[in-house]
Structure formats: C-alpha cells, structure tokens
Scaffold this motif. Sequence first.
Motif, short mmCIF file in Angstrom:
data_model
loop_
_atom_site.label_atom_id
_atom_site.label_comp_id
_atom_site.label_asym_id
_atom_site.label_seq_id
_atom_site.Cartn_x
_atom_site.Cartn_y
_atom_site.Cartn_z
N GLU A 147 0.68 -1.26 -0.42
CA GLU A 147 -0.28 -0.13 -0.03
C GLU A 147 1.14 1.04 -0.19
OE1 GLU A 147 -3.67 -0.60 3.06
OE2 GLU A 147 -3.61 -2.19 2.86
N LEU A 148 2.19 1.07 0.62
CA LEU A 148 2.69 2.56 0.68
C LEU A 148 4.40 2.76 -0.28
CD1 LEU A 148 2.27 4.71 2.57
CD2 LEU A 148 4.05 3.92 4.33
N HIS A 154 4.21 9.01 2.56
CA HIS A 154 5.48 8.67 1.85
C HIS A 154 6.46 7.88 2.80
CE1 HIS A 154 9.73 9.44 0.09
NE2 HIS A 154 8.43 9.46 -0.14
N PRO A 155 7.42 6.73 2.72
CA PRO A 155 7.68 5.74 3.06
C PRO A 155 8.84 6.23 3.97
CG PRO A 155 7.75 5.28 0.64
CD PRO A 155 7.34 6.70 0.88
N SER A 156 9.30 7.56 3.69
CA SER A 156 10.06 8.40 4.75
C SER A 156 9.57 8.86 5.97
CB SER A 156 10.94 9.54 3.93
OG SER A 156 12.45 9.11 3.14
N ALA A 157 8.68 9.64 5.41
CA ALA A 157 7.70 10.06 6.45
C ALA A 157 7.21 8.66 7.37
CB ALA A 157 6.75 9.87 6.68
N TYR A 158 7.38 7.32 6.25
CA TYR A 158 6.59 6.20 7.62
C TYR A 158 8.43 6.03 8.60
CZ TYR A 158 6.22 1.13 8.47
OH TYR A 158 6.06 0.29 9.44
N VAL A 159 9.51 6.00 8.04
CA VAL A 159 10.36 5.93 8.96
C VAL A 159 10.54 6.51 10.00
CG1 VAL A 159 12.71 5.44 8.69
CG2 VAL A 159 11.58 4.93 6.73
N VAL A 160 10.25 7.44 9.33
CA VAL A 160 10.38 8.03 10.88
C VAL A 160 9.13 8.47 11.84
CG1 VAL A 160 10.73 11.23 12.19
CG2 VAL A 160 11.87 10.27 9.63
N GLY A 161 8.42 8.41 11.38
CA GLY A 161 7.11 7.46 12.48
C GLY A 161 7.42 6.27 13.49
N GLY A 221 -6.24 -3.17 9.31
CA GLY A 221 -5.41 -2.62 8.14
C GLY A 221 -4.43 -1.81 9.40
N TRP A 222 -3.35 -1.80 8.68
CA TRP A 222 -2.27 -1.57 9.53
C TRP A 222 -2.41 -0.02 10.26
CZ3 TRP A 222 0.49 3.13 7.71
CH2 TRP A 222 0.31 3.28 6.46
N ARG A 223 -3.04 0.83 9.51
CA ARG A 223 -3.54 2.95 9.41
C ARG A 223 -4.39 2.69 10.90
NH1 ARG A 223 -1.31 5.84 5.83
NH2 ARG A 223 -0.90 5.64 3.38
N ALA A 224 -5.68 1.08 10.61
CA ALA A 224 -6.63 1.12 11.58
C ALA A 224 -5.96 0.67 13.41
CB ALA A 224 -7.74 0.07 11.77
N VAL A 225 -4.85 0.02 13.03
CA VAL A 225 -4.24 -0.28 13.86
C VAL A 225 -3.58 1.22 14.24
CG1 VAL A 225 -2.54 -2.37 14.26
CG2 VAL A 225 -3.71 -3.15 13.27
N SER A 226 -2.61 1.78 13.85
CA SER A 226 -1.85 2.66 13.90
C SER A 226 -2.73 3.99 14.71
CB SER A 226 -1.26 3.66 13.46
OG SER A 226 -0.05 2.51 12.61
N LEU A 227 -4.33 3.96 14.42
CA LEU A 227 -5.23 4.71 15.17
C LEU A 227 -5.11 4.63 17.03
CD1 LEU A 227 -7.35 6.05 12.12
CD2 LEU A 227 -5.51 7.46 13.44
N VAL A 228 -5.50 2.89 16.68
CA VAL A 228 -5.60 2.19 17.78
C VAL A 228 -4.75 2.36 18.66
CG1 VAL A 228 -6.13 -0.05 18.96
CG2 VAL A 228 -7.42 0.29 17.29
N ALA A 248 -0.27 6.61 11.24
CA ALA A 248 -1.71 6.42 10.80
C ALA A 248 -1.82 7.52 9.68
CB ALA A 248 -2.75 6.24 11.79
N LEU A 249 -1.90 8.29 9.24
CA LEU A 249 -1.63 9.79 8.19
C LEU A 249 -0.44 9.67 7.06
CD1 LEU A 249 -2.94 12.64 10.63
CD2 LEU A 249 -4.46 10.52 9.72
N VAL A 250 0.81 9.09 7.37
CA VAL A 250 1.69 9.44 6.31
C VAL A 250 1.45 9.14 5.53
CG1 VAL A 250 3.76 9.32 8.05
CG2 VAL A 250 2.64 7.19 7.14
#
Length: 776
Positions: free
Chosen positions: A59-60, A117-124, A182-189, A113-115
């Motif tokens: 997805e990302l 871009h892959p680079s932003a995901y790494v930072v988060g 989904g991985w975004r919903a898990v992050s929101l949880v 959950a909101l990123v």
Amino acid sequence: MASEMVVPGAGPHGSGGVPSAVVRDRAPLRVYAVLAALAAVYVVVPVLRAAARPALVRELGVGREAIALADVLGAVGGIVALFVTGRAGDRLGRRRVLVWALGVLGAGSLFVALVAHPSAYVVGRVVVTMAASAVFVTCLAFLPSLSLPGQLRRIMGTWLAVMSLTFLGITVTASAIVATLGWRAVSLVFAALAVVGIVSVRRIVPETPAAGASTRLDVLFSGCLAAAALLAAALYLAPVRGWSDPWVLVLLAASPCAVAGGLLSSRGRRHALGASLRSPGTALATGVIVGFTQIIVAVALPTLVATGGGTATQGMLAVAAFGLGGAAACLLARHTPFTPLTGCSLGLPLAAVGLALLHAVPMGAGPATAMCCAMSALVGFGIMTAQTPQMAVFLAALPHSRLGAFSALHPTAVALGIAAAQAMPSTSVLRGDTLPLDMEQLLWVAVAVVASAALVVGRPAVALAVAGVAGLEHLLIRGLAGPELAARPVAVGTVLAVGALAGVLTFLRRQQTERHTRVQQAAGALQHAVLHPIPARLGRLRLAGLYRPATAGTGIGGDFLEAVDTPFGTRILVGDVRGKGMQAVQTVTDVLGAFRSQAHEVEDLGELAARLDRQLVRAAGARDDEELFATALLLQHGTAGDAVELVNCGHLAPLAVSGRQVREITVPALLPLGFGLLGDDSPRPATVPLDPEETLLLHTDGLSEARNSSGEFYPLAERLQVATGTEPGALVTHLDRDVHDWTHHLTDDIAVVALTHEEAPTVTAPRAEDASLSVV
C-alpha cells in the motif's frame, strides 16, 4: 492515591534528594495492572509491525531497505530512550515522565496512521519505537518504587508472566488483526490507547519522589548509553559491511572506550555504584539470552515447520509457544522461591535441550508443528526460569535514587541480544539478499551463547552442564537413529527425557549445594556467637585456640573454651559438658555466659569456679535434669610474675611442652561443675610456675581419646614430642593435622588452648588477631 505514596512536602522538584520517610508498601492491584498493560506495548508493537510488513510494501511502497533502516534506527534510538527516560523519571518523577512518553507514543502512532510517504513512515516508526521503550522502562522502574524488596519476586513473576502471555497472544493473532483492521487503523488504535493510558496513569498511578540533582554517576550512565548504542550499531552493520570494515571496527572500539570514559569520569562515586549493585553481570547476561533466543526462535521455527510441511500459521504458533513456556516459568518462580543461580542451573540446560532437539523435527505438518511447539515452550521455560529470579534480585538491589537509570540496563541487554542474533548474515535485517538458513549452525550458535552466558553468571559448572547436555543430545540424535530419528517418536522421547533429566539433576545439585552453604553459614554464625575466637595475644600471654565439633557442619558441640582479659589478669576456661545435641549447646551457652560475666567481677579464681558451679545447679533445676554437669579447667595469669593459677573441676590435667619434653601438670581434681558441692567454701587455686620456654596445653578428652581404626587412643604426649615447634600456633596446627591423620572419624568434640608467656611485661594494647577457630 498519590498522596498515600509520597510524603507531603517531598515534591518532584525537591532539592534534598529522596526523602527519608517515603512510604513504600504494596500498591493496589489496579496500579500494577495499569503498569503491566502499558508495558505490554513494548512486546506488542514489534510483532504487529512484522505482521503489517506485506501491507506496507503493497500500500505504501515501503521497501525492504526502508524497513531495515527503521528497525536499526529504532533499536539504537530505543536504547537511547531507555537510558534518557529512565534517568528523567528519577529526576522529575516517574508518573510525569510516563505521561510524556505516552503522549509521544500517541502522537507517533497518529503520525504513522496518516503518513503517505515511505520516508515519513520510517521517521514515525522510529519515534514509536523510542516511545514504547520509554514507556516500558518507566513502568519497570515503578515496580521497585512501589514495592518492598521482599515482594519483588512475586511481583516480577506475575509481571513477566503477563509479558510472556502477551507475546503468546499477539503472535497468534497479529496477522488476523492487521488483515481485519489494516495497518493504519491499528496505528489509530494505538493512538487512542495512548490517550486512555494517560488518563489511567493520572488517575490511578501514584507519583514517585524526585532524586535530586545530577552526579558523576550520570556520566557513567552516559558512557554505558553510548557504548550500548555503538555496539548495537556495529552488530547490525557487521553482516552487511563485514567485520573488518573500518566503520564497524571504529564502532566496536568506541564502545569500550565510552564505558572506560564514564568510569574514569565517575571514579569519585564508583564506591556508591559498587555498594548498591554488586553483580549486575548475571542479570544482564540473562537479558542478552532472552533477546538472542527470541530472534533465533522467530527465525528458525517457521522455517523448520515449513520444511516439515506446515503452514505459516503453524510456524507462528510454534513461535508463540515460547511465550507459553516463559509464562509457566515465571509463575513457577513466583510461587517457588529459588535463587538466581538455582534458576540458571535448571533453566539453561533445559534451554540447551530444546535447542538441540530442534535438529530432530519430523516430517509432516502435524508432527513438525507439535515438535516445534514443544521445543519452543521448553526453550522459553528454560530461558525465563533463569531470567525471572535474576531480574527480581537485580531490581531489589537497585538504589532508589537511580532506579530508572539502572532499570534501563536490563532491557538494553535484551536489545543487545537481539542485535547480536542479527549479526549473522542469514539473520541480518540489513542484507538485501536472502541467504539460506543453516538450521544446524544457527541452533548450535544459540547453544553456545547459552553456555557463554552461564560462564558470565560465574558458575563454570552450569556452563559445563549446558555444553554437556547439548553434546549428549547431539550424540543421542546421531547415535540412536541418525537422520531417521525424526521419524521415531520413541527415540525422540528418550532423547528429550535424558536431556530433561540432566537439567533437573543440575538443578537439584545446585539446590543441595545452596542448602549445604546455608548450613555451613549458620554453623559458623552459631559458633562465633557462642564460642568467641581465642585472641593471639592477651595480657602477657601468647595464645592459640582450636575447636573441632565431632559432627561436621554443626559448628558447635559440648566442649567449650574462652579467654578474657580482666582486672585480675588473663583468665582461661576449657571444659566439656555432659550430653550432646542442642541440650549440650544450651549448657555451653550457660557456662560461657556466666564465665564472661563473673570473670570481671570476682577476684578469687576459686570463687569464680564456685559461681559457675551454682549456675549449673540452677540450670539443672530449671531443666529438671539431675545429671547435668560439666568438667572444667580454669586458669589465671596475673599481671606480674611467671606463675599461673589453676582450678581443676574434674577435667584432664594440663600438659607442659618444652622442646622434646612433655610433662603433666599435677593439679588437685575437684568434682565437676553442677554437683553443687563447692558451696560457700571456695576451692583454693593451685599455683604452677611456667617457664618462658614452656607452652601449656589445655585440652578436652576428644583429643586424647580419638581412636584409629584399631581402636587405639591418640598418643597425645608422644605426638607432642615430635611437633615441629612449641609456639602456641605451631603446636595447635600440628595437633589439628596430626589427630585427623590418626583417626578417620572424630567421635567427640575437640577443644584446645595453647599458651605461653613473655618474660617482660608489654605496654601495648591487646591485639585483636584471632587464632584458628574454624568449622569443619
């Protein structure tokens, strides 16, 4: 609730350090429940990430390199967060820091959950990892803050059982959770749970007092932090760049330099560190094993199950069984008080058995899964059996002014174990290519790490047991059925039983050793409490004493001896009471207590003997024992003159030793103490001249009546004539060795005092050197 745990006026910003009146009692169960639930995030996050990896790539567009980079930066950043957050909790209050860490965790999860871009995901992802580490170490440091040291074994057993069961549950359900939400919903949880955690902490968890300003110990902690981070980075980079790469070598060399710099900078406070934490290496070694074996299990078991024909789900079930075995071990440690060394003696050999038997996984999905689950549970049980008591003792010994900083050492050791497990090319997360796994090599490396950790624990016997058990398992695997062993369940069961029996025998042997050590310590304490060591010099006398109870390990029997310096001169008492066992010990205590008290009050030696006689008469009446008595020889050497005074109450006559000559000192023998016949008419002491070159020997019948295998008595006078020296110390040493050569078994206690006097009076104070008075 907070007001119940912190003394009023001891706010988190106080400058006086930890208040002296902090109330530390067991916190309510809900406090521990909240802390355990929050700490479980540290276990849940990496498992969910691994399950979400395919979805992230799909997805990302997060590539393998980006995920590997996030893992490495997260590991190094997590180590930094452990130390920084731990020390911040000490200085600012743990509840405040925990709220901050949860806030960062929630913000990082929301960011992930909101990123887009892959680079932003790494930072988060790195931020979330660091926040989870901060939450864990703060919750861990809370445990000794809110509990008494004696409670920590039970609390840590429950705590680690919760962590193990969490690992079990999340490993089994992670893929289903990510696929459903989904991985975004898990992050929101996670973001929502962080908010709930903040509210729960503020309402339920009490604050802890602040620890005051920084000290030089903080420099040492900084050195440890830098060393751990550098070492972790080197271990992750080595499989990619090679161990001879300059950057890897620089990182490896910089790690001990950082520790050395911290030690040098804090040398003025190292005594405080040593006093508060005697042996952290054992707890840290078990932490490394936990991290290392978790990675080996996570990498090897899915492959072994797949090779046997199982599915990926069955492989994850085998990995999850590690948590089940760990939970069982933690609950065992909670309910069974055994020492850290005993836990290692049982746990590490069992872990080696499980790792060795993974070489014999049978074919077929069901048998392969069952075998891997059983061995995974056995490894988890062994590792956590060694880990749980170590961690409880480790936390109980921590100084409360540095709980957070010291608590960070253990999860850091786990992180280093994870990094070490990924320092091999086949397990590295940074390699872009996938190397084939050599299962046999990987599993034997794990066994070697377990054995090495046993050496760090400080008991080569445990390391030998680990290596021996693993070697025995290998021989049995190859010898019983060779490659076909996996298809023979009876043979597998035999190998498992032999390995488990070896582990249990090592455990029982360790328990027996600890019991023997405790008995010896108790015997020594009892002997030194009842029988004071004979000083090497007292008044104008040079002395040496020897005491050997007939029963080894008891420390004291029915013989007694004592030497005291009084206003009337040096007084010595040697004797033997009737009977054996605790009744004899009680009589010895009565006689010596009366002698030590009355020797300073009574000028006449005969009156002193009469008072001891009356004391035993009273003791016999109190115990309704008409046969209670004791033989005794009392000696007094005045402050002037060369003669000694003697009162013999039914005891053996003393011997005078000079060169090769031995003569018996004739002293009128009275009735033993306890017959009550001395009465008001005190006996007159006999005066005996003592030549400066003579040594006077007082002894009990246990020496002269020691028998050899033919029933012959020990020829005391003859053996004294062949002694190499007549000085008190040399004479006593000769008798101790010689009587044990004469007889194979002592049947009676031995008490000996040897003395000689100096020609000229001394003006120096009595020396406190003690002669030989040991327990055999």
